[in-house]
Design a protein around this motif. Structure first.
Motif, PDB file in Angstrom:
ATOM      1  N   ALA A 117      24.781  36.094  39.513  1.00  0.00           N
ATOM      2  CA  ALA A 117      25.109  35.266  38.350  1.00  0.00           C
ATOM      3  C   ALA A 117      25.349  33.808  38.726  1.00  0.00           C
TER       4      ALA A 117
ATOM      5  N   LYS B 142      23.442  31.680  39.745  1.00  0.00           N
ATOM      6  CA  LYS B 142      22.327  30.835  39.310  1.00  0.00           C
ATOM      7  C   LYS B 142      22.597  30.182  37.955  1.00  0.00           C
ATOM      8  N   GLY B 143      23.467  30.769  37.162  1.00  0.00           N
ATOM      9  CA  GLY B 143      23.753  30.246  35.829  1.00  0.00           C
ATOM     10  C   GLY B 143      24.786  29.137  35.795  1.00  0.00           C
TER      11      GLY B 143
ATOM     12  N   GLN C 174      23.815  25.867  34.103  1.00  0.00           N
ATOM     13  CA  GLN C 174      23.499  25.900  32.667  1.00  0.00           C
ATOM     14  C   GLN C 174      24.759  25.873  31.794  1.00  0.00           C
TER      15      GLN C 174
END
Length: 137
Positions: free
Chosen positions: A53, A55-56, A59
């Motif tokens: 997770a 990677k988020g 964002q």
């Protein structure tokens, strides 16, 4: 599935209270909170990397960052107060009062999130409040 996770949360919260009450004996409550927090941090980041997770993180919106940070500050304040209360009070009295957070959450969800507040919610709040008073008096 949400119900199972909520039920597990309640069980782990109960374990948290009992284990903390035993572990906090002769330990400064702030130090105990810091130790608990470090374990939670390691566990949470472990789950982030285990589920990929991380990677988020880029964002996440500015608004979400602000509210997640505020939520973290509220959690920290809650834990510091909870451990101090648990250190100087009986678990059987501290925990029910802490669980008044259910009543406060329902009220705040109605005010700030515009969630529905039904007669069932009102009766539940009254019963939880009365039950808490009955247990601690």
């Amino acid at each position: 599935m949400w119900f199972i996770f909520a039920l597990l949360s309640a069980i782990f919260a109960a374990l948290t209270s009992i284990l903390a009450k035993i572990g906090i004996e002769k330990v400064n409550s702030n130090l105990a909170t810091a130790i608990r927090t470090m374990v939670v941090v390691v566990m949470a980041w472990g789950m982030v990397f285990l589920t990929h997770a991380e990677k988020g993180i880029f964002q996440i919106s500015r608004k979400s960052w602000i509210f997640l940070i505020l939520s973290g500050l509220a959690t920290g304040a809650s834990w510091l107060c909870y451990y101090k209360a648990l250190q100087i009070g009986k678990a059987s009295r501290v925990v029910p009062i802490d669980k008044l957070s259910v009543v406060f959450t329902l009220i705040m969800a109605f005010i700030f999130l515009h969630e529905e507040f039904t007669i069932k919610s009102l009766i539940g709040c009254i019963l939880i409040g009365a039950g808490t008073l009955f247990m601690v008096l």
